[in-house]
Design a protein around this motif. Structure first.
Motif, mmCIF file in Angstrom:
data_model
loop_
_atom_site.group_PDB
_atom_site.id
_atom_site.type_symbol
_atom_site.label_atom_id
_atom_site.label_comp_id
_atom_site.label_asym_id
_atom_site.label_seq_id
_atom_site.Cartn_x
_atom_site.Cartn_y
_atom_site.Cartn_z
ATOM 1 N N MET A 1 0.765 -1.519 0.070
ATOM 2 C CA MET A 1 -0.255 -0.091 -0.327
ATOM 3 C C MET A 1 0.756 0.982 0.307
ATOM 4 O O MET A 1 1.589 1.405 0.370
ATOM 5 N N LYS A 2 0.494 2.205 -0.446
ATOM 6 C CA LYS A 2 1.190 3.721 -0.555
ATOM 7 C C LYS A 2 0.740 4.199 0.534
ATOM 8 O O LYS A 2 -0.533 4.571 0.940
ATOM 9 N N VAL B 1 -9.051 -3.986 0.586
ATOM 10 C CA VAL B 1 -7.904 -2.764 2.025
ATOM 11 C C VAL B 1 -9.300 -2.923 2.953
ATOM 12 O O VAL B 1 -10.142 -2.925 3.248
ATOM 13 N N GLN B 2 -8.369 -3.736 4.488
ATOM 14 C CA GLN B 2 -8.260 -3.178 5.122
ATOM 15 C C GLN B 2 -8.627 -2.737 6.636
ATOM 16 O O GLN B 2 -7.223 -2.308 6.534
ATOM 17 N N MET B 3 -9.254 -2.664 8.145
ATOM 18 C CA MET B 3 -7.979 -2.125 8.579
ATOM 19 C C MET B 3 -8.671 -2.580 10.466
ATOM 20 O O MET B 3 -9.824 -3.250 10.401
ATOM 21 N N ASP B 4 -8.117 -2.507 11.190
ATOM 22 C CA ASP B 4 -7.763 -2.765 12.726
ATOM 23 C C ASP B 4 -7.464 -1.948 13.716
ATOM 24 O O ASP B 4 -6.854 -0.617 12.999
ATOM 25 N N LEU B 5 -7.841 -1.356 14.863
ATOM 26 C CA LEU B 5 -6.278 -0.752 15.433
ATOM 27 C C LEU B 5 -5.071 -1.448 15.171
ATOM 28 O O LEU B 5 -5.521 -2.464 15.420
ATOM 29 N N ALA B 6 -4.377 -0.598 16.038
ATOM 30 C CA ALA B 6 -3.083 -0.726 15.376
ATOM 31 C C ALA B 6 -2.573 -1.585 16.832
ATOM 32 O O ALA B 6 -2.973 -1.272 18.020
ATOM 33 N N GLY B 7 -1.687 -3.117 16.519
ATOM 34 C CA GLY B 7 -1.259 -3.775 17.478
ATOM 35 C C GLY B 7 -1.987 -4.906 17.786
ATOM 36 O O GLY B 7 -1.711 -5.742 18.155
ATOM 37 N N GLU B 8 -2.998 -4.882 17.286
ATOM 38 C CA GLU B 8 -4.187 -6.027 17.203
ATOM 39 C C GLU B 8 -4.233 -7.629 16.038
ATOM 40 O O GLU B 8 -5.013 -7.844 15.906
ATOM 41 N N LEU C 1 -13.216 -2.307 4.521
ATOM 42 C CA LEU C 1 -13.440 -0.967 3.659
ATOM 43 C C LEU C 1 -13.879 -1.376 2.241
ATOM 44 O O LEU C 1 -14.592 -0.788 1.884
ATOM 45 N N LEU C 2 -13.115 -2.264 0.970
ATOM 46 C CA LEU C 2 -13.362 -2.070 0.083
ATOM 47 C C LEU C 2 -12.796 -3.285 -1.095
ATOM 48 O O LEU C 2 -11.808 -4.302 0.453
ATOM 49 N N VAL D 1 -4.799 3.676 13.392
ATOM 50 C CA VAL D 1 -5.310 2.838 13.368
ATOM 51 C C VAL D 1 -4.406 2.037 12.379
ATOM 52 O O VAL D 1 -3.622 3.092 12.203
ATOM 53 N N GLU D 2 -4.569 0.830 11.563
ATOM 54 C CA GLU D 2 -3.561 0.215 10.646
ATOM 55 C C GLU D 2 -5.069 -0.357 9.122
ATOM 56 O O GLU D 2 -6.009 -0.641 9.464
ATOM 57 N N PHE D 3 -3.520 -0.217 8.129
ATOM 58 C CA PHE D 3 -4.492 -0.254 6.936
ATOM 59 C C PHE D 3 -3.336 -1.342 6.379
ATOM 60 O O PHE D 3 -2.537 -1.168 6.405
ATOM 61 N N ARG D 4 -4.311 -2.357 5.655
ATOM 62 C CA ARG D 4 -3.373 -3.421 5.384
ATOM 63 C C ARG D 4 -4.291 -4.231 3.576
ATOM 64 O O ARG D 4 -5.685 -3.894 3.623
ATOM 65 N N LEU D 5 -3.428 -4.720 2.560
ATOM 66 C CA LEU D 5 -3.862 -4.829 2.000
ATOM 67 C C LEU D 5 -3.788 -6.081 1.149
ATOM 68 O O LEU D 5 -2.966 -7.697 1.540
ATOM 69 N N ARG D 6 -5.304 -7.268 1.308
ATOM 70 C CA ARG D 6 -5.070 -7.919 1.353
ATOM 71 C C ARG D 6 -5.555 -8.526 -0.477
ATOM 72 O O ARG D 6 -6.691 -8.706 -0.883
ATOM 73 N N SER D 7 -4.865 -9.807 -1.184
ATOM 74 C CA SER D 7 -4.933 -9.916 -2.308
ATOM 75 C C SER D 7 -5.368 -11.334 -2.650
ATOM 76 O O SER D 7 -4.721 -12.522 -1.632
ATOM 77 N N SER D 8 -6.522 -11.651 -3.039
ATOM 78 C CA SER D 8 -6.285 -13.053 -3.450
ATOM 79 C C SER D 8 -6.988 -13.375 -5.081
ATOM 80 O O SER D 8 -7.943 -12.433 -5.201
ATOM 81 N N ILE D 9 -7.133 -14.896 -5.119
ATOM 82 C CA ILE D 9 -7.512 -15.042 -6.109
ATOM 83 C C ILE D 9 -8.594 -16.387 -6.636
ATOM 84 O O ILE D 9 -9.209 -16.354 -7.917
ATOM 85 N N THR D 10 -8.614 -17.437 -5.271
ATOM 86 C CA THR D 10 -9.586 -18.259 -5.794
ATOM 87 C C THR D 10 -9.944 -18.727 -4.340
ATOM 88 O O THR D 10 -8.513 -18.666 -3.143
ATOM 89 N N ASP D 11 -10.496 -18.728 -3.144
ATOM 90 C CA ASP D 11 -10.125 -20.154 -2.386
ATOM 91 C C ASP D 11 -9.358 -20.889 -2.321
ATOM 92 O O ASP D 11 -8.945 -21.308 -1.347
ATOM 93 N N ALA D 12 -9.029 -21.835 -3.057
ATOM 94 C CA ALA D 12 -7.811 -23.061 -3.114
ATOM 95 C C ALA D 12 -7.028 -22.560 -2.929
ATOM 96 O O ALA D 12 -6.350 -22.762 -2.399
#
Length: 256
Positions: free
Chosen positions: A39-40, A77-84, A92-93, A129-140
Motif C-alpha cells: 500500500m502507498k 483494503v482492511q482496517m483494525d486498531l494498531a497493534g491488534e 473497507l473496499l 489504526v492500521e490498513f493492509r492490502l489483502r490479495s486473493s485469486i481463489t478460495d483454494a
C-alpha cells in the motif's frame, strides 16, 4: 479401408500432440513465486465529520500482487486498531485487478463505529489504526497480505435513527411497556423527530435513542416549551395536546 485407417492414425496423432501441448501450458500455483503488493503512504491523520460523510476521505493506492502467473486478483483494503494484528479486520473496499480505489468518509467512520463496539474506546476520540492490502485469486489459494501502514483517525458518532419518549404516562418508566411513545423521523432530515401527544402537567418524561437507559436525556443544548422537575425530568406546566420536536444534530428540543 487402408485410406480410412491412415486417416484415423493421423487424427489420433494430432489429438495426442494437442493434448500434450495443453498439458505443457498448465500452470500450477507455487507459493514461492507469490509476492504481495504494497500500500502507498497515506496522510498521518484524518478528522472525519458528518457533513463530509459522502465525500472521499482518500484514494487508496497499491502495487500489484504477484501469484506466479497471470490471474485476476481481488484486492481488499482492511482496517483494525494498531497493534491488534487485524483480529477484527474491517473490509473497507474490494476491487478486481486495479491498483487504486476511493473510500468515502462514511465507509471509514462506520468501520470505526464497528471497532468501537469491540474495543470500547470513547466517542469522537482519536485512534491509531492500521490498513493492509489483502490479495486473493481463489478460495483454494491462501491470500496474500501487505505490510500494514498506520495513521490516526478521529471519528464521529452517528446520529440516532430512532427516538423514544418514556415517562410516568409513557410506559410508566418501563422500557418493556407498549405505551412508550415512538417518535416519527422527519423526512429528509438527519436525526430529527416529531410526535403529537397528550401530556399532563408536571408529569415527568424523558427521551432516548434506544429503549434502554444509558443514553437517555431530558434536554439538549436548546430547550423550548418545557421545564424540569426536581428529579431532572422534563415537564410541561399545563395539561394539553403537544407537538414534540427534536433536532438531535442541532441539539434542539421544542414542545408546543
Amino acid at each position: 479401408m487402408k485410406t480410412i485407417k491412415y486417416i484415423s492414425l493421423i487424427l489420433l496423432a494430432i489429438l495426442t500432440l494437442t493434448s500434450c501441448e495443453k498439458d505443457d501450458d498448465i500452470v500450477t500455483y507455487n507459493a514461492e513465486n507469490a509476492k504481495s503488493g504494497a500500500m502507498k503512504a497515506m496522510q498521518p491523520s484524518y478528522e472525519l465529520k458528518l457533513e463530509n460523510a459522502a465525500k472521499i476521505m482518500d484514494t487508496f493506492k497499491w502495487s500489484g500482487s504477484e501469484f506466479g502467473y497471470s490471474a485476476a486478483v481481488t484486492y481488499t483494503v482492511q482496517m483494525d486498531l494498531a497493534g491488534e494484528d487485524f483480529a477484527n479486520a474491517q473490509d473497507l473496499l474490494s476491487v478486481v485487478s486495479v491498483d487504486s480505489s476511493d473510500v468515502t468518509v462514511d465507509v471509514v467512520n462506520k468501520a470505526m463505529l464497528a471497532l468501537q463496539k469491540v474495543y470500547e474506546y470513547p466517542d469522537n476520540s482519536v485512534q491509531k489504526v492500521e490498513f493492509r492490502l489483502r490479495s486473493s485469486i481463489t478460495d483454494a489459494v491462501s491470500p496474500l497480505y501487505s505490510e500494514p501502514i498506520t495513521t490516526d483517525i478521529q471519528f464521529y458518532v452517528a446520529f440516532p435513527e430512532t427516538m423514544f419518549m418514556i415517562g410516568k404516562d409513557f410506559g410508566s418508566w418501563k422500557w418493556e411497556n407498549d405505551s412508550i411513545a415512538t417518535m416519527n423521523p422527519v423526512y429528509g432530515e438527519i436525526a430529527a423527530f416529531w410526535t403529537v401527544k397528550y401530556i399532563k402537567a408536571n408529569s415527568g418524561f424523558k427521551w432516548a435513542p434506544k429503549k434502554a437507559w444509558g443514553n437517555d436525556f431530558s434536554g439538549l443544548d436548546d430547550n423550548n416549551g418545557f421545564k424540569w422537575d426536581t428529579d431532572g425530568n422534563a415537564i410541561v406546566v399545563a395539561d394539553g395536546m403537544y407537538m414534540i420536536y427534536i433536532d438531535y444534530p442541532k441539539g434542539k428540543i421544542m414542545i408546543e
